[in-house]
Motif scaffolding. Structure first.
Motif, mmCIF file in Angstrom:
data_model
loop_
_atom_site.group_PDB
_atom_site.id
_atom_site.type_symbol
_atom_site.label_atom_id
_atom_site.label_comp_id
_atom_site.label_asym_id
_atom_site.label_seq_id
_atom_site.Cartn_x
_atom_site.Cartn_y
_atom_site.Cartn_z
ATOM 1 N N PHE A 101 0.837 -1.193 0.000
ATOM 2 C CA PHE A 101 0.000 0.000 0.000
ATOM 3 C C PHE A 101 0.875 1.247 0.000
ATOM 4 O O PHE A 101 0.650 2.188 -0.769
ATOM 5 N N GLY A 102 1.887 1.277 0.851
ATOM 6 C CA GLY A 102 2.757 2.442 0.924
ATOM 7 C C GLY A 102 3.499 2.695 -0.369
ATOM 8 O O GLY A 102 3.618 3.848 -0.812
ATOM 9 N N GLU A 103 4.004 1.645 -0.990
ATOM 10 C CA GLU A 103 4.744 1.812 -2.242
ATOM 11 C C GLU A 103 3.842 2.342 -3.354
ATOM 12 O O GLU A 103 4.273 3.125 -4.197
ATOM 13 N N MET A 104 2.593 1.913 -3.369
ATOM 14 C CA MET A 104 1.679 2.345 -4.431
ATOM 15 C C MET A 104 1.217 3.780 -4.253
ATOM 16 O O MET A 104 0.947 4.473 -5.237
ATOM 17 N N PHE A 105 1.144 4.243 -2.996
ATOM 18 C CA PHE A 105 0.582 5.570 -2.750
ATOM 19 C C PHE A 105 1.589 6.529 -2.111
ATOM 20 O O PHE A 105 1.217 7.454 -1.404
ATOM 21 N N ILE A 106 2.860 6.305 -2.422
ATOM 22 C CA ILE A 106 3.927 7.165 -1.887
ATOM 23 C C ILE A 106 3.672 8.656 -2.142
ATOM 24 O O ILE A 106 3.838 9.484 -1.239
ATOM 25 N N PRO A 107 3.277 9.070 -3.354
ATOM 26 C CA PRO A 107 3.086 10.520 -3.573
ATOM 27 C C PRO A 107 2.057 11.129 -2.632
ATOM 28 O O PRO A 107 2.278 12.204 -2.067
ATOM 29 N N VAL A 108 0.922 10.449 -2.456
ATOM 30 C CA VAL A 108 -0.118 10.981 -1.567
ATOM 31 C C VAL A 108 0.358 10.981 -0.118
ATOM 32 O O VAL A 108 0.105 11.922 0.642
ATOM 33 N N LEU A 109 1.078 9.936 0.281
ATOM 34 C CA LEU A 109 1.484 9.793 1.677
ATOM 35 C C LEU A 109 2.623 10.736 2.059
ATOM 36 O O LEU A 109 2.767 11.078 3.233
ATOM 37 N N THR A 110 3.424 11.156 1.105
ATOM 38 C CA THR A 110 4.603 11.955 1.451
ATOM 39 C C THR A 110 4.715 13.226 0.625
ATOM 40 O O THR A 110 4.532 14.329 1.128
ATOM 41 N N ARG A 111 5.005 13.102 -0.660
ATOM 42 C CA ARG A 111 5.374 14.247 -1.481
ATOM 43 C C ARG A 111 4.311 15.322 -1.528
ATOM 44 O O ARG A 111 4.594 16.520 -1.327
ATOM 45 N N ASP A 112 3.063 14.921 -1.787
ATOM 46 C CA ASP A 112 2.007 15.920 -1.966
ATOM 47 C C ASP A 112 1.804 16.761 -0.710
ATOM 48 O O ASP A 112 1.612 17.973 -0.784
ATOM 49 N N PHE A 113 1.886 16.110 0.453
ATOM 50 C CA PHE A 113 1.654 16.853 1.701
ATOM 51 C C PHE A 113 2.833 17.766 2.027
ATOM 52 O O PHE A 113 2.639 18.906 2.465
ATOM 53 N N THR A 114 4.048 17.284 1.832
ATOM 54 C CA THR A 114 5.210 18.112 2.152
ATOM 55 C C THR A 114 5.361 19.271 1.171
ATOM 56 O O THR A 114 5.871 20.333 1.543
ATOM 57 N N GLU A 115 4.913 19.097 -0.068
ATOM 58 C CA GLU A 115 4.942 20.216 -1.011
ATOM 59 C C GLU A 115 4.008 21.331 -0.566
ATOM 60 O O GLU A 115 4.310 22.514 -0.715
ATOM 61 N N GLN A 116 2.876 20.958 0.000
ATOM 62 C CA GLN A 116 1.916 21.954 0.479
ATOM 63 C C GLN A 116 2.330 22.552 1.824
ATOM 64 O O GLN A 116 1.872 23.642 2.178
ATOM 65 N N ASN A 117 3.176 21.831 2.560
ATOM 66 C CA ASN A 117 3.577 22.274 3.904
ATOM 67 C C ASN A 117 5.095 22.159 4.028
ATOM 68 O O ASN A 117 5.614 21.159 4.563
ATOM 69 N N PRO A 118 5.836 23.151 3.566
ATOM 70 C CA PRO A 118 7.302 23.060 3.538
ATOM 71 C C PRO A 118 7.948 22.893 4.912
ATOM 72 O O PRO A 118 9.089 22.439 5.000
ATOM 73 N N GLY A 119 7.235 23.259 5.977
ATOM 74 C CA GLY A 119 7.800 23.122 7.310
ATOM 75 C C GLY A 119 7.664 21.735 7.906
ATOM 76 O O GLY A 119 8.134 21.483 9.020
ATOM 77 N N ILE A 120 7.018 20.807 7.178
ATOM 78 C CA ILE A 120 6.775 19.451 7.669
ATOM 79 C C ILE A 120 7.756 18.476 7.024
ATOM 80 O O ILE A 120 8.029 18.549 5.831
ATOM 81 N N SER A 121 8.256 17.553 7.811
ATOM 82 C CA SER A 121 9.017 16.418 7.275
ATOM 83 C C SER A 121 8.279 15.135 7.647
ATOM 84 O O SER A 121 7.644 15.058 8.705
ATOM 85 N N ILE A 122 8.328 14.146 6.760
ATOM 86 C CA ILE A 122 7.645 12.871 6.984
ATOM 87 C C ILE A 122 8.658 11.743 6.911
ATOM 88 O O ILE A 122 9.430 11.644 5.945
ATOM 89 N N GLU A 123 8.659 10.904 7.929
ATOM 90 C CA GLU A 123 9.417 9.658 7.888
ATOM 91 C C GLU A 123 8.412 8.527 7.793
ATOM 92 O O GLU A 123 7.622 8.304 8.713
ATOM 93 N N LEU A 124 8.425 7.840 6.642
ATOM 94 C CA LEU A 124 7.461 6.773 6.381
ATOM 95 C C LEU A 124 8.159 5.432 6.505
ATOM 96 O O LEU A 124 9.112 5.154 5.778
ATOM 97 N N ARG A 125 7.695 4.600 7.418
ATOM 98 C CA ARG A 125 8.268 3.285 7.641
ATOM 99 C C ARG A 125 7.298 2.235 7.120
ATOM 100 O O ARG A 125 6.204 2.080 7.666
ATOM 101 N N LEU A 126 7.685 1.535 6.060
ATOM 102 C CA LEU A 126 6.817 0.534 5.446
ATOM 103 C C LEU A 126 7.126 -0.843 6.033
ATOM 104 O O LEU A 126 8.253 -1.325 5.955
ATOM 105 N N THR A 127 6.115 -1.458 6.610
ATOM 106 C CA THR A 127 6.272 -2.784 7.179
ATOM 107 C C THR A 127 4.900 -3.437 7.299
ATOM 108 O O THR A 127 3.900 -2.748 7.509
ATOM 109 N N ASP A 128 4.857 -4.741 7.134
ATOM 110 C CA ASP A 128 3.602 -5.468 7.280
ATOM 111 C C ASP A 128 3.423 -6.032 8.687
ATOM 112 O O ASP A 128 2.405 -6.661 8.983
ATOM 113 N N ARG A 129 4.393 -5.823 9.561
ATOM 114 C CA ARG A 129 4.241 -6.303 10.935
ATOM 115 C C ARG A 129 3.407 -5.315 11.750
ATOM 116 O O ARG A 129 3.262 -4.148 11.383
#
Length: 304
Positions: free
Chosen positions: A102-130
């Motif tokens: 899920f994360g790999e398929m929707f990376i732009p929505v989960l990270t790039r799109d939000f950080t582009e709109q909010n330059p003061g935000i950083s996102i660390e996305l950890r992909l795991t099925d556990r």
């Protein structure tokens, strides 16, 4: 030494796994990180970390202290974030976990799109099925798909998909089309090990939810891998619709048993109960609600 410096250094060492990597993360030398942690231990009167030449591990006291330390740092960060939010700017870090496919398929929505709109935000996305313990591991948010077990976490639905049954034209030509869920007993089923009941699937049959067995020799804990095996004609797959939407559209996979709906799968965002919801977390949840739904029907798995 400011005690906050010691707490930041301690948490960074735990998260990074070494004093050297913690120093790089904090922008200071590993010797200074070690000094801060040692001073913190001295001030608290406890040993937080077991140190050897090859590894670091938390002491029992360190495990207890870590939970509180994360809350302290979070509270300090929220004070700063709230002050900036009051001025109209979102700042800070979001630590998010999501299932791998899920994360790999929707990376732009989960990270790039939000950080582009909010330059003061950083996102660390950890992909795991556990299963991830948000409190113990310091996550702000977990994205999960399907039925949730009992939990003290707050859940917000941000989207919905469904399970569908698919197979390749080649497999169906050789083995025939199942016309009823019960006929899946006679087919080779590729099973998704991420499901709590991978050996069975539920369908609405004559208005009732009926569970049917899925015999098969291959079980794999990745929807992308299930999809690949189905494309190669290895069998029938029960899989989230968003994973195979475009394959159904272009005829690479045939959708089966359309008259027998599978279960709806909620895509939910979970976070810890807290008296004050950080503005950046509220904004991120709103972003996911607005933008994830439209993407669910368009995504094509990477590498396809």
């Amino acid at each position: 030494m400011d005690r906050l410096d010691g707490i930041r250094a301690f948490v960074a060492v735990v998260d990074a796994g070494s004093f050297t990597r913690a120093g790089k993360r904090l922008g200071i030398s590993n010797k200074l990180v070690s000094k801060y942690v040692a001073a913190l231990e001295s001030h608290q009167g406890i040993t937080l970390l077991n140190r050897t030449t090859r590894s670091l591990s938390l002491t029992p006291a360190g495990e207890r202290f870590l939970l509180v330390a994360r809350r302290v740092l979070s509270a300090v960060e929220e004070l700063d974030a709230q002050a900036r939010a009051d001025e109209g700017a979102l700042t800070g870090r979001l630590f998010v976990t999501a299932p791998v496919s899920f994360g790999e398929m929707f990376i732009p929505v989960l990270t790039r799109d939000f950080t582009e709109q909010n330059p003061g935000i950083s996102i660390e996305l950890r992909l795991t099925d556990r299963y991830v313990d948000l409190a113990a591991e310091g996550f702000d948010l977990a994205l999960r798909i399907g039925v949730l077990g009992d939990s003290s976490l707050i859940a917000r639905r941000i989207g919905r998909t469904e399970s569908v049954v698919v197979a390749s034209p080649g497999y169906l030509e050789a083995n025939g089309w199942p016309r009823h869920p019960d006929e899946l007993r006679e087919h080779v089923n590729i099973r998704d090990g991420n499901s709590a009941t991978s050996h069975r699937a539920t369908f609405v049959i004559e208005g009732k939810a009926i569970s049917v067995p899925l015999p098969g020799r291959i079980t794999v804990n990745s929807p992308r891998a299930v999809r690949r095996l189905a494309l190669e004609g290895c069998g029938v797959a029960v899989i989230p619709r968003f994973v195979v939407e475009s394959d159904i559209a272009d005829g690479s996979l045939e959708r089966l048993l359309e008259g027998f709906p599978g279960p709806q799968l909620d895509i939910q965002a979970l976070y810890l109960p807290q008296p004050f919801i950080p503005p950046r977390l509220t904004a991120y949840l709103d972003h996911l609600r607005r933008h994830l739904g439209p993407e669910l029907g368009k995504a094509r798995p990477p590498g396809s």
